[in-house]
Design a protein around this motif. Structure first.
Motif, PDB file in Angstrom:
ATOM      1  N   THR A 365       0.829  -1.207   0.000  1.00 22.91           N
ATOM      2  CA  THR A 365       0.000   0.000   0.000  1.00 22.91           C
ATOM      3  C   THR A 365       0.862   1.256   0.000  1.00 22.91           C
ATOM      4  N   LEU A 366       1.940   1.247   0.801  1.00 18.20           N
ATOM      5  CA  LEU A 366       2.801   2.425   0.915  1.00 18.20           C
ATOM      6  C   LEU A 366       3.562   2.704  -0.378  1.00 18.20           C
ATOM      7  N   GLU A 367       3.751   1.677  -1.211  1.00 16.63           N
ATOM      8  CA  GLU A 367       4.489   1.859  -2.467  1.00 16.63           C
ATOM      9  C   GLU A 367       3.790   2.812  -3.431  1.00 16.63           C
ATOM     10  N   VAL A 368       2.478   3.021  -3.267  1.00 16.57           N
ATOM     11  CA  VAL A 368       1.748   3.906  -4.185  1.00 16.57           C
ATOM     12  C   VAL A 368       2.029   5.379  -3.886  1.00 16.57           C
ATOM     13  N   LEU A 369       2.665   5.666  -2.738  1.00 16.08           N
ATOM     14  CA  LEU A 369       2.927   7.052  -2.354  1.00 16.08           C
ATOM     15  C   LEU A 369       4.106   7.616  -3.133  1.00 16.08           C
ATOM     16  N   ASP A 370       3.987   8.874  -3.534  1.00 17.23           N
ATOM     17  CA  ASP A 370       5.101   9.562  -4.191  1.00 17.23           C
ATOM     18  C   ASP A 370       6.124   9.989  -3.140  1.00 17.23           C
ATOM     19  N   ASN A 371       7.391  10.023  -3.559  1.00 20.09           N
ATOM     20  CA  ASN A 371       8.480  10.532  -2.717  1.00 20.09           C
ATOM     21  C   ASN A 371       8.714   9.721  -1.440  1.00 20.09           C
ATOM     22  N   ILE A 372       8.223   8.480  -1.380  1.00 19.57           N
ATOM     23  CA  ILE A 372       8.528   7.660  -0.213  1.00 19.57           C
ATOM     24  C   ILE A 372       9.806   6.888  -0.490  1.00 19.57           C
ATOM     25  N   GLU A 373      10.697   6.879   0.475  1.00 14.47           N
ATOM     26  CA  GLU A 373      11.992   6.228   0.290  1.00 14.47           C
ATOM     27  C   GLU A 373      12.465   5.648   1.610  1.00 14.47           C
ATOM     28  N   GLU A 374      13.379   4.705   1.512  1.00 15.08           N
ATOM     29  CA  GLU A 374      13.945   4.106   2.718  1.00 15.08           C
ATOM     30  C   GLU A 374      14.979   5.062   3.294  1.00 15.08           C
ATOM     31  N   ALA A 375      14.738   5.532   4.521  1.00 16.45           N
ATOM     32  CA  ALA A 375      15.670   6.455   5.172  1.00 16.45           C
ATOM     33  C   ALA A 375      16.770   5.701   5.900  1.00 16.45           C
ATOM     34  N   GLY A 376      16.618   4.396   6.046  1.00 16.09           N
ATOM     35  CA  GLY A 376      17.653   3.599   6.699  1.00 16.09           C
ATOM     36  C   GLY A 376      17.053   2.466   7.499  1.00 16.09           C
ATOM     37  N   GLU A 377      17.889   1.469   7.764  1.00 17.52           N
ATOM     38  CA  GLU A 377      17.469   0.367   8.623  1.00 17.52           C
ATOM     39  C   GLU A 377      17.743   0.742  10.066  1.00 17.52           C
ATOM     40  N   ILE A 378      16.829   0.380  10.950  1.00 13.08           N
ATOM     41  CA  ILE A 378      17.059   0.559  12.373  1.00 13.08           C
ATOM     42  C   ILE A 378      16.890  -0.799  13.030  1.00 13.08           C
ATOM     43  N   ALA A 379      17.353  -0.911  14.271  1.00 19.02           N
ATOM     44  CA  ALA A 379      17.345  -2.203  14.953  1.00 19.02           C
ATOM     45  C   ALA A 379      15.938  -2.791  14.950  1.00 19.02           C
ATOM     46  N   GLY A 380      15.792  -3.947  14.294  1.00 17.85           N
ATOM     47  CA  GLY A 380      14.523  -4.657  14.294  1.00 17.85           C
ATOM     48  C   GLY A 380      13.459  -4.091  13.383  1.00 17.85           C
ATOM     49  N   GLY A 381      13.832  -3.151  12.498  1.00 22.93           N
ATOM     50  CA  GLY A 381      12.789  -2.576  11.661  1.00 22.93           C
ATOM     51  C   GLY A 381      13.329  -1.749  10.518  1.00 22.93           C
ATOM     52  N   ILE A 382      12.424  -0.956   9.918  1.00 24.48           N
ATOM     53  CA  ILE A 382      12.782  -0.138   8.765  1.00 24.48           C
ATOM     54  C   ILE A 382      12.206   1.262   8.970  1.00 24.48           C
ATOM     55  N   HIS A 383      12.963   2.269   8.522  1.00 26.26           N
ATOM     56  CA  HIS A 383      12.565   3.668   8.640  1.00 26.26           C
ATOM     57  C   HIS A 383      12.294   4.196   7.233  1.00 26.26           C
ATOM     58  N   LEU A 384      11.046   4.592   6.968  1.00 30.61           N
ATOM     59  CA  LEU A 384      10.641   5.154   5.679  1.00 30.61           C
ATOM     60  C   LEU A 384      10.365   6.640   5.855  1.00 30.61           C
ATOM     61  N   ARG A 385      10.572   7.396   4.792  1.00 32.66           N
ATOM     62  CA  ARG A 385      10.388   8.853   4.871  1.00 32.66           C
ATOM     63  C   ARG A 385       9.693   9.354   3.613  1.00 32.66           C
ATOM     64  N   ILE A 386       8.716  10.241   3.804  1.00 30.44           N
ATOM     65  CA  ILE A 386       8.054  10.922   2.697  1.00 30.44           C
ATOM     66  C   ILE A 386       8.523  12.372   2.738  1.00 30.44           C
ATOM     67  N   ALA A 387       9.381  12.748   1.788  1.00 32.06           N
ATOM     68  CA  ALA A 387       9.997  14.074   1.798  1.00 32.06           C
ATOM     69  C   ALA A 387       9.412  14.947   0.697  1.00 32.06           C
ATOM     70  N   HIS A 388       9.474  16.272   0.901  1.00 37.19           N
ATOM     71  CA  HIS A 388       9.022  17.181  -0.160  1.00 37.19           C
ATOM     72  C   HIS A 388      10.140  18.122  -0.595  1.00 37.19           C
ATOM     73  N   HIS A 389      11.376  17.658  -0.482  1.00 37.64           N
ATOM     74  CA  HIS A 389      12.509  18.398  -1.038  1.00 37.64           C
ATOM     75  C   HIS A 389      13.460  17.387  -1.662  1.00 37.64           C
ATOM     76  N   GLU A 390      14.305  17.846  -2.554  1.00 43.14           N
ATOM     77  CA  GLU A 390      15.226  16.941  -3.231  1.00 43.14           C
ATOM     78  C   GLU A 390      16.661  17.106  -2.759  1.00 43.14           C
TER      79      GLU A 390
END
Length: 663
Positions: A365-390
């Motif tokens: 579901t989250l893949e349909v969002l624009d500008n969503i990217e992996e901000a990094g792996e954290i212990a036991g999980g994943i950090h995703l970020r939706i940014a509005h700057h390049e």
């Protein structure tokens, strides 16, 4: 006995396909990397069972696979691998360790992205057949370290060169420089106790190589691998690197000649540390005149439970077409509050906490969002970020500005945070539409709390909320903070524990608990310092308060970082008494009394905000201190009544506190 052992193995029919895949992957380094990735997909607790079950297939390629695992996991899987190789040897299968590396160095290339805190390095080796084996590394200079590796086999030299010529942002580097970059990146894996990307059989040779570059050679390499930055971008780059604790890059931004001066070098060290943890930092204004520039900057730091606001001035000078920092001065430092010009960028962040019902469907579901990217792996999980700057180098090292929302998925928990409530509401509608998550709670938190969670310091959002409470978790203000680890080399970690601990008790389930004490400099009394609970493949290190657990962790981890994988912090609600099960009380009848004494002594000599920064031992010596003590006991009594209503278990009563301070 034999049949009972066999019953513990996975049926041969279930592993036949896996064994066949592994057999066909052992012909090349490319295939071997893929086999290691398959192993990573197997849950950690089942890997030993899979290895022993695979030893029932008497194939020489499986012996190669076991040697591959031996290099990858070391002591972590030493026992099952040794048993598996022993079985193959008894079956007459050759088990000699093969040579995974062959050839002589041809060429190496790296991307000009060092200023971004990441570099891609391609290293080609000439094989006896005249073709090339190419090893490609994605290196980060932050917690992820050696992020990933892939290999290409039998590549024509002409194809390799043509592919690199098409790329405009790559430069030629030496083998020594390539080894230096890999070693630097791996150092971050050790420092943050993160596992490198699969492929130790490929990258360990670079760790063994000599790469003693001089400071001048390091600076030259960084210049070669970084784009030309404007004064504003350079200062923003400084803060972004400082957030990652990439000190080698930060030093390369300074004037080389001035760094040789001891007074200036000391000044740089103070700026590197700031005595704190950097949360946000950015260039706020630039004045340029020819070869000189002055950049005003602002940053927010965290240290000892205080939030600091700083203003800095960077003085830049241009050499050989590039800007360097020739001086940096502190203009202002104050403790940040909820009021003031800089407060709006720091406080009031909205946060939604969800229980995840279907993580795969949620990610789709989250893949349909624009500008969503992996901000990094954290212990036991994943950090995703939706940014509005390049271009983050235009806005600096902010935690949340320039971001629509941060999403962290850990196990069955998802946390979404941001400053724009409308964005979070839109995300809420999206993720709850298909019933993939259920909303658990909503909060308004500070950037300090957001930083603690996004930095992967805590295992769950409840823990980070408890960790941020100023009055502690317990009614007396004490907060028992526990760091959890996966253990890769049990013997080395156990040896360290036995060397530093004062007491040891055996617990059920092949588990031990160790207690460490230190002598009080004032009274010479032994004061509780830390608790270590040690299991088969995990352990916890616990102490009172964030500052103390940080110091305890640093001392404990020294020299054994490669044996541990940090998972995060949590707050132990029952504190030091959590080990006191009915079975343990029966086994060690005196343990509860010892823990009570250790707890009360620790509380008695610990400084308290409720007592104006005094410890109870100091407060009882003055009339004003005793007044504060009685006020604190009244508050404790009120909170204790609330705990009784909520049926929260407590091991100490108010009378025991009073007796400890002789009141």
């Amino acid at each position: 006995m034999k049949s009972r052992s066999n019953n513990k193995l996975i049926p041969r029919s279930l592993l036949k396909s896996l064994a066949g895949d592994i057999k066909h992957l052992m012909d090349s380094n490319e295939g071997r990397l893929f086999a290691l990735e398959m192993m990573e997909e197997i849950p950690r607790d089942f890997r030993s069972l899979v290895i022993e079950s695979l030893s029932g297939f008497h194939e020489k390629e499986l012996a190669v696979f076991f040697h591959l695992l031996q290099q990858e996991y070391g002591a972590e899987l030493e026992r099952p691998i040794s048993r598996a190789l022993g079985k193959l040897r008894m079956a007459g299968v050759p088990v000699t360790c093969p040579a995974f590396f062959r050839g002589r160095f041809y060429r190496a290339y790296a991307t000009k992205t060092r200023h971004l805190g990441q570099v891609t390095v391609d290293i080609a080796w000439e094989t006896p057949h005249g073709s090339l084996d190419v090893e490609c590394f994605f290196l980060t200079f932050g917690p992820e370290g050696i992020h990933s590796i892939f290999a290409l086999s039998d590549v024509a030299a002409s194809d390799f060169e043509n592919d690199r010529r098409k790329l405009t942002n790559v430069v030629d580097i030496s083998l020594k420089e390539a080894a230096f970059l890999i070693q630097q990146s791996y150092h971050f894996n050790l420092r943050h106790m993160t596992r490198p990307g699969p492929g130790r059989f490929l990258f360990h040779k670079y760790l063994d190589m000599s790469s003693d570059l001089t400071e001048a050679e390091v600076r030259e390499l960084f210049d070669k691998l970084s784009e030309l930055l404007s004064p504003q971008q350079l200062v923003n780059s400084f803060f972004i690197a400082l957030r990652r604790q990439d000190h080698a890059y930060v030093k390369a931004l300074f004037d080389e000649e001035k760094l040789l001066r001891p007074d200036f070098a000391g000044q740089v060290e103070s700026v590197l540390n700031l005595g704190q943890t950097l949360v946000e930092g950015h260039a706020a204004g630039v004045k340029t005149s020819g070869r000189y520039a002055v950049v005003k900057a602002r940053c927010i730091t965290l240290g000892d439970e205080e939030v600091g606001y700083r203003e800095l001035s960077f003085y830049l000078k241009k050499f050989r077409g590039k800007w360097f920092v020739s001086d940096v001065c502190h203009q202002l430092f104050e403790i940040a509050s909820t009021s003031g010009d800089h407060a709006p960028s720091f406080f009031k962040i909205h946060c939604y906490v969800y229980e995840v019902l279907d993580v795969d469907e949620l990610l789709s579901t989250l893949e349909v969002l624009d500008n969503i990217e992996e901000a990094g792996e954290i212990a036991g999980g994943i950090h995703l970020r939706i940014a509005h700057h390049e271009d983050e180098y235009s806005c600096g090292g902010f935690l949340l500005p320039g971001v629509w929302a941060d999403l962290v998925i850990k196990g069955d928990e998802m946390v979404v945070m941001g400053k724009d409530l409308r964005t979070l509401e839109a995300l809420h509608q999206l993720v709850t539409r298909e019933h993939q998550v259920v909303l658990s709670s909503r909060h308004e938190i500070s950037t300090l709390t957001a930083y603690r969670y996004l930095a992967g310091q805590y295992l769950s959002f409840d823990d980070v909320l408890a960790g941020g409470k100023q009055d502690g978790v317990f009614e007396d203000g004490m907060k028992f903070v526990s760091a959890r680890y996966l253990v890769r080399d049990r013997n080395r970690v156990l040896a360290k524990l036995q060397n530093i601990a004062n007491q040891q008790y055996d617990l059920p389930g092949n588990c031990q608990v160790f207690y460490q004490y230190r002598k009080s400099p004032d009274t010479g009394a032994e004061i509780f310092l830390a608790e270590y609970v040690f299991g088969n493949s995990w352990m916890t290190v616990s102490a009172y308060g964030d500052k103390e657990v940080s110091a305890v962790r640093e001392y404990f981890e020294h020299g054994i970082q490669d044996c541990l994988q940090f998972e995060g912090l949590e707050i132990k609600e029952e504190g030091i008494f959590e080990v006191l099960t009915r079975e343990i009380k029966a086994q060690y009848p005196n343990l509860e009394a010892r823990l009570k004494k250790a707890y009360l002594d620790k509380w008695y000599f610990s400084k308290s905000k409720e007592l104006g920064g005094l410890s109870p031992a100091q407060a009882r010596e003055s009339e004003e201190g005793q007044r504060r003590l009685w006020e604190m006991f009244k508050d404790m009594n009120q909170r204790r009544k609330s705990c009784i209503r909520q049926r929260v278990k407590r091991y100490l009563n108010l009378k025991e506190y009073l007796e400890r301070v002789y009141l």
